[in-house]
Design a protein around this motif. Sequence first.
Motif, PDB file in Angstrom:
ATOM      1  N   LEU A  96      42.169  76.138  59.385  1.00  0.00           N
ATOM      2  CA  LEU A  96      42.679  77.544  60.135  1.00  0.00           C
ATOM      3  C   LEU A  96      42.702  77.079  61.650  1.00  0.00           C
ATOM      4  O   LEU A  96      42.109  76.227  62.072  1.00  0.00           O
ATOM      5  CB  LEU A  96      41.624  78.456  59.986  1.00  0.00           C
ATOM      6  CG  LEU A  96      41.442  79.131  58.509  1.00  0.00           C
ATOM      7  CD1 LEU A  96      40.251  79.938  58.665  1.00  0.00           C
ATOM      8  CD2 LEU A  96      42.687  79.667  58.156  1.00  0.00           C
ATOM      9  N   PRO A  97      43.837  77.679  62.303  1.00  0.00           N
ATOM     10  CA  PRO A  97      43.816  77.588  63.917  1.00  0.00           C
ATOM     11  C   PRO A  97      42.503  78.014  64.356  1.00  0.00           C
ATOM     12  O   PRO A  97      42.087  79.075  64.030  1.00  0.00           O
ATOM     13  CB  PRO A  97      44.997  78.136  64.108  1.00  0.00           C
ATOM     14  CG  PRO A  97      45.286  79.194  63.083  1.00  0.00           C
ATOM     15  CD  PRO A  97      44.802  78.752  61.576  1.00  0.00           C
ATOM     16  N   THR A  98      41.980  77.280  65.199  1.00  0.00           N
ATOM     17  CA  THR A  98      40.801  77.705  66.075  1.00  0.00           C
ATOM     18  C   THR A  98      40.948  78.726  66.838  1.00  0.00           C
ATOM     19  O   THR A  98      39.747  79.748  67.099  1.00  0.00           O
ATOM     20  CB  THR A  98      40.190  76.760  66.869  1.00  0.00           C
ATOM     21  OG1 THR A  98      41.248  76.345  67.700  1.00  0.00           O
ATOM     22  CG2 THR A  98      39.790  75.358  66.001  1.00  0.00           C
ATOM     23  N   SER A  99      42.094  79.449  67.153  1.00  0.00           N
ATOM     24  CA  SER A  99      42.416  80.735  67.758  1.00  0.00           C
ATOM     25  C   SER A  99      41.830  81.737  67.005  1.00  0.00           C
ATOM     26  O   SER A  99      41.437  82.835  67.573  1.00  0.00           O
ATOM     27  CB  SER A  99      43.706  81.012  68.109  1.00  0.00           C
ATOM     28  OG  SER A  99      44.549  80.763  67.046  1.00  0.00           O
ATOM     29  N   ILE A 100      41.698  81.746  65.838  1.00  0.00           N
ATOM     30  CA  ILE A 100      41.348  82.847  64.739  1.00  0.00           C
ATOM     31  C   ILE A 100      39.774  83.191  65.120  1.00  0.00           C
ATOM     32  O   ILE A 100      39.503  84.343  65.155  1.00  0.00           O
ATOM     33  CB  ILE A 100      41.424  82.326  63.573  1.00  0.00           C
ATOM     34  CG1 ILE A 100      42.943  82.533  62.893  1.00  0.00           C
ATOM     35  CG2 ILE A 100      40.564  83.292  62.550  1.00  0.00           C
ATOM     36  CD1 ILE A 100      43.093  82.295  61.529  1.00  0.00           C
ATOM     37  N   PHE A 101      39.119  82.045  65.530  1.00  0.00           N
ATOM     38  CA  PHE A 101      37.758  82.270  65.871  1.00  0.00           C
ATOM     39  C   PHE A 101      37.390  82.818  67.258  1.00  0.00           C
ATOM     40  O   PHE A 101      36.528  83.598  67.396  1.00  0.00           O
ATOM     41  CB  PHE A 101      36.891  80.828  65.628  1.00  0.00           C
ATOM     42  CG  PHE A 101      37.145  80.260  64.415  1.00  0.00           C
ATOM     43  CD1 PHE A 101      37.703  78.987  64.550  1.00  0.00           C
ATOM     44  CD2 PHE A 101      37.012  80.788  63.268  1.00  0.00           C
ATOM     45  CE1 PHE A 101      37.835  78.152  63.187  1.00  0.00           C
ATOM     46  CE2 PHE A 101      37.022  80.241  62.177  1.00  0.00           C
ATOM     47  CZ  PHE A 101      37.672  78.973  62.056  1.00  0.00           C
ATOM     48  N   ALA A 154      33.686  78.277  71.140  1.00  0.00           N
ATOM     49  CA  ALA A 154      33.834  77.014  70.321  1.00  0.00           C
ATOM     50  C   ALA A 154      33.365  77.224  68.989  1.00  0.00           C
ATOM     51  O   ALA A 154      32.626  78.251  68.683  1.00  0.00           O
ATOM     52  CB  ALA A 154      32.896  76.094  71.174  1.00  0.00           C
ATOM     53  N   VAL A 155      33.679  76.424  68.084  1.00  0.00           N
ATOM     54  CA  VAL A 155      33.291  76.377  66.723  1.00  0.00           C
ATOM     55  C   VAL A 155      32.572  75.102  66.277  1.00  0.00           C
ATOM     56  O   VAL A 155      33.008  74.045  66.662  1.00  0.00           O
ATOM     57  CB  VAL A 155      34.375  76.825  65.653  1.00  0.00           C
ATOM     58  CG1 VAL A 155      35.572  75.690  65.895  1.00  0.00           C
ATOM     59  CG2 VAL A 155      34.121  77.087  64.448  1.00  0.00           C
ATOM     60  N   LEU A 156      31.552  75.227  65.526  1.00  0.00           N
ATOM     61  CA  LEU A 156      30.895  74.084  65.429  1.00  0.00           C
ATOM     62  C   LEU A 156      30.885  73.912  63.803  1.00  0.00           C
ATOM     63  O   LEU A 156      30.225  74.679  62.972  1.00  0.00           O
ATOM     64  CB  LEU A 156      29.267  73.888  65.697  1.00  0.00           C
ATOM     65  CG  LEU A 156      28.181  73.162  65.296  1.00  0.00           C
ATOM     66  CD1 LEU A 156      28.885  71.659  65.941  1.00  0.00           C
ATOM     67  CD2 LEU A 156      26.894  73.435  65.595  1.00  0.00           C
ATOM     68  N   LEU A 181      34.715  72.233  68.408  1.00  0.00           N
ATOM     69  CA  LEU A 181      35.971  72.408  68.560  1.00  0.00           C
ATOM     70  C   LEU A 181      36.238  73.602  69.724  1.00  0.00           C
ATOM     71  O   LEU A 181      35.488  74.491  69.335  1.00  0.00           O
ATOM     72  CB  LEU A 181      36.958  72.614  67.631  1.00  0.00           C
ATOM     73  CG  LEU A 181      37.057  71.613  66.339  1.00  0.00           C
ATOM     74  CD1 LEU A 181      37.846  72.175  65.312  1.00  0.00           C
ATOM     75  CD2 LEU A 181      37.604  70.277  66.773  1.00  0.00           C
ATOM     76  N   SER A 182      37.152  73.494  70.769  1.00  0.00           N
ATOM     77  CA  SER A 182      37.099  74.420  71.488  1.00  0.00           C
ATOM     78  C   SER A 182      38.089  75.502  70.803  1.00  0.00           C
ATOM     79  O   SER A 182      39.228  74.985  70.380  1.00  0.00           O
ATOM     80  CB  SER A 182      38.005  73.957  72.794  1.00  0.00           C
ATOM     81  OG  SER A 182      38.366  74.979  73.620  1.00  0.00           O
ATOM     82  N   THR A 183      38.099  76.801  70.928  1.00  0.00           N
ATOM     83  CA  THR A 183      38.559  77.660  70.163  1.00  0.00           C
ATOM     84  C   THR A 183      39.978  77.997  71.082  1.00  0.00           C
ATOM     85  O   THR A 183      40.872  78.379  70.349  1.00  0.00           O
ATOM     86  CB  THR A 183      38.185  79.057  69.889  1.00  0.00           C
ATOM     87  OG1 THR A 183      37.567  79.458  71.208  1.00  0.00           O
ATOM     88  CG2 THR A 183      37.224  78.859  68.884  1.00  0.00           C
TER      89      THR A 183
END
Lengths: 228, 118
Positions: free
Chosen positions: A98-103, A111-113, A140-142
């Motif tokens: 999934l694209p991290t912007s969703i988080f 950020a997501v770990l 990752l940086s969102t």
Amino acid sequence: MKNIFYIVLAGYLISSCSGLPIQTKGEAYPAMYDDRKPLSVLVIPAINNSTAAEATDFFNVTITEPLSNVGYYTMPVEIVKDIFQQEGIVDSTMIKGLPTSIFKKNFGADAVLFVTINKWDKQYIVIAGNVSVSMDYVMLSTETSEVIWSYSATQTIDTTAESSGFIMLDIISTAITTATTDYVPIAKQVNYQAFTALPHGGYSDLHGLDQEQSISTIMKDAALEEDL
Amino acid sequence: MKIYTVAILLSALYLGGCATANTGYYWENYSGTLYSYKQNPTPENRAKHINELRKIIKKAESKSSRVPPGVHAELGYMLAVDGDKVGGGSELRKEASIYPESKTFIERIYLMLGIGDS
């Protein structure tokens, strides 16, 4: 001569608290010290590639404490799991794509770990017991989707019972101990150990001040070996 | 000269990670009660974990330290799921007030539970 001794001692002290001295935190993880640095980190429920199904829970219940203690805001893993499940996402590997912007949008996370358990092997060796653990942590940086922190933790933790002095009793007690060992504190220890390589977050007194601390680039890169 | 070398040693200790983050959170037996509940999701184990969350909050209050991230949220979530939407909502609001960065997350929980943002 005395000054050289003090410099070497200082170097030893710097390295002894954090393992192999290969790079500083500031050099290895520059994004953790600039505009991309996260305050809130969303921990994705652990991905378990080991042979021990129970290891997923060991990590899910012990990760928020160490992560919070180094200064990050983090959401309870069980709530996050339920939210994903409601969205039809039952497996963390589905989340990887999934694209991290969703988080950022749904959780407000900076950020997501991702935590991957590669090995959780319990071993009995006659009167000794241990558990061999191998974990990959990738953050990752969102905002930018880039990897801002990574670490691969490989450890063998001794779970041997105390010796009674009688070999047969020791063999039995080792088997019992290894079977009944509470692995939850061990998993917590693994997480704490991994986060000694993590730059401190906004709630920590050391935030922004730990750039000179040494970390192992071998462990940083090993976590990224598998395709994310 | 000696003062400088002592200063280098002290800063080495500090920067070497032997210094603490001082976030001052008291987690009590959070992992233990949560693990027990995951392994055996009985009403008793659920109540034990809810109780542990309350203990963590009380401990923080007694020590004048901040309640750790997510604890009010988790308590609020569990109470709301069990039917106490008022008590749950109150805990969720506390999370958002202590940790403003949790606002989006808390709103997402309200959405999921179908409770209004009051």
